[in-house]
Every structure is written in C-alpha cells, then in structure tokens.
Motif scaffolding. Structure first.
Motif, PDB file in Angstrom:
ATOM      1  N   LEU A 138       0.829  -1.204   0.000  1.00  0.00           N
ATOM      2  CA  LEU A 138       0.000   0.000   0.000  1.00  0.00           C
ATOM      3  C   LEU A 138       0.865   1.257   0.000  1.00  0.00           C
ATOM      4  N   ARG A 139       1.985   1.208   0.720  1.00  0.00           N
ATOM      5  CA  ARG A 139       2.894   2.360   0.759  1.00  0.00           C
ATOM      6  C   ARG A 139       3.564   2.582  -0.594  1.00  0.00           C
ATOM      7  N   GLU A 140       3.938   1.475  -1.256  1.00  0.00           N
ATOM      8  CA  GLU A 140       4.679   1.561  -2.512  1.00  0.00           C
ATOM      9  C   GLU A 140       3.813   1.779  -3.744  1.00  0.00           C
ATOM     10  N   ASN A 141       2.509   1.472  -3.639  1.00  0.00           N
ATOM     11  CA  ASN A 141       1.630   1.593  -4.800  1.00  0.00           C
ATOM     12  C   ASN A 141       0.581   2.682  -4.549  1.00  0.00           C
ATOM     13  N   SER A 142       0.829   3.856  -5.075  1.00  0.00           N
ATOM     14  CA  SER A 142      -0.075   4.990  -4.857  1.00  0.00           C
ATOM     15  C   SER A 142      -1.382   4.858  -5.640  1.00  0.00           C
ATOM     16  N   LYS A 143      -1.461   3.881  -6.556  1.00  0.00           N
ATOM     17  CA  LYS A 143      -2.682   3.695  -7.352  1.00  0.00           C
ATOM     18  C   LYS A 143      -3.812   3.072  -6.544  1.00  0.00           C
ATOM     19  N   VAL A 144      -3.486   2.367  -5.455  1.00  0.00           N
ATOM     20  CA  VAL A 144      -4.509   1.655  -4.675  1.00  0.00           C
ATOM     21  C   VAL A 144      -5.417   2.654  -3.961  1.00  0.00           C
ATOM     22  N   GLN A 145      -6.715   2.563  -4.278  1.00  0.00           N
ATOM     23  CA  GLN A 145      -7.706   3.453  -3.676  1.00  0.00           C
ATOM     24  C   GLN A 145      -8.658   2.722  -2.734  1.00  0.00           C
ATOM     25  N   GLU A 146      -8.761   1.380  -2.917  1.00  0.00           N
ATOM     26  CA  GLU A 146      -9.692   0.614  -2.089  1.00  0.00           C
ATOM     27  C   GLU A 146      -9.101  -0.728  -1.703  1.00  0.00           C
ATOM     28  N   LEU A 147      -9.266  -1.061  -0.431  1.00  0.00           N
ATOM     29  CA  LEU A 147      -8.884  -2.365   0.087  1.00  0.00           C
ATOM     30  C   LEU A 147     -10.179  -3.095   0.443  1.00  0.00           C
TER      31      LEU A 147
END
Length: 199
Positions: A131-140
């Motif tokens: 999550l820290r390395e991938n700024s594209k993630v908007q939803e878990l």
C-alpha cells in the motif's frame, strides 16, 4: 480387524486430509491398491511436485511456480483495488466468478489469539508495504471469512489502513456468518463483492 502395516499407514496418511474419516480413508486406500503402478507413481509425483515446485508470490502471497504470480504481473487488472483473502484457495473461488478484476493479497490465515496467531504471523506487513509503494490503490476489500476471527482480522486491518486515506470495504450480503468463501456458489460470491460495505 487389523490391516497389514503398509495399508494401515496409507489409511493413516489419507486421514491427515481435512474432512476424511477412517471409513473414507480406508476406501481411498483400497482404491489406491487397485490402481496401476504407473498411476500410483504419477499420483506420488504430483504430490511431490505440488510440494516442491510451488512457492508463494513475493508480492501478494498467492501460490505460483514463479517469483511473482500471473495475477500480479497482469497489467490489464485494475490496479486501484486489492482484495484481501485468508488463503490462496479463496482467490480461485473469487476469480472464477469474473466480476472482480483487481489485485489480491493473501494473509495466510486470520488473527486468533487462542491459537497463538498474531499480526506478525500473517502477511500484514507485506500488505502495508504494498500500500505504501503503490499509490494507485484506492480501495482495500477485505474478504476474510464471516467468522469471529475473520471479523476481528477485518477490523484490525481497517484500523491500520484507514489513516492512509485508502477506502476499506468488507464483503457483505450473501455470505452467512460462519461460512467459508471456498464453499460459496458463484452468485453468492458475486452478491458479496457487489454488496461490500465500508468499515
């Protein structure tokens, strides 16, 4: 009646499998005796291959024969969502419904203080690094089973992730409390994914 040692050991081996009792294990052992030697060898080879040739994806924890699984390397998948599951077998069930095209993350279990399973025993650190390395993630999307341990794990993850500004949702409608994703039918899983709720 006591069976000869080789068949007794084979019965005991089959009984190690989940859901297999003595009667079923005995039936399977005697079926194995009736197989051709080549079939038995192939069966044994397949067992060893599964144990020796499979590894866990270094990104998501799914099973794979490579360092990174085919889902993580698929650039056509939605990079903005990660669906968190307990075990790799859950990915198979969810991906077969063809309603979710995002990424996955395998925890490797759930929090269970009674069984001595804490956060450090799960792939939570790997998830937080992703999550820290991938700024594209908007939803878990948390898809742990609807058990007390699954719920506690979902709440724990939500508390860790929400401060980062990522939307955290939970599978909802369709999965009964105490049910396993692995045994749910396609329509139930589809309903659960589409009806997820924020936590």
């Amino acid at each position: 009646m006591r069976y000869p040692e080789p068949i007794s050991k084979l019965i005991d081996s089959y009984m190690m499998l989940p859901g297999i009792g003595r009667k079923t294990a005995t039936r399977m052992a005697f079926f194995t005796l009736g197989m051709d030697k080549s079939q038995v060898q192939e069966f044994a080879d397949n067992l060893m291959s599964a144990k020796n040739d499979l590894k866990f994806c270094k990104i998501c924890g799914n099973i794979t024969t490579d360092e990174v699984c085919s889902i993580c390397t698929d650039k056509n998948r939605d990079q903005s969502t990660i669906l968190v599951v307990e075990q790799p077998k859950d990915i198979m069930s969810l991906d077969d419904m063809n309603s979710y095209n995002g990424l996955y993350h395998v925890l490797g279990g759930v929090l269970s203080p009674v069984d001595g399973v804490g956060p450090e025993d799960l792939n939570i650190k790997l998830l937080l690094n992703r999550l820290r390395e991938n700024s594209k993630v908007q939803e878990l999307i948390i898809a742990t089973n609807a058990t007390p341990e699954g719920e506690a794990t979902a709440q724990y993850l939500a508390k860790l992730v929400k401060p980062a500004g990522i939307k955290v949702t939970r599978l909802a409608h369709g999965l009964a409390v105490g049910s396993d994703i692995e045994y749910a039918d396609e329509m139930t899983l589809k309903s659960a994914v589409l009806g997820r709720r924020e936590i």
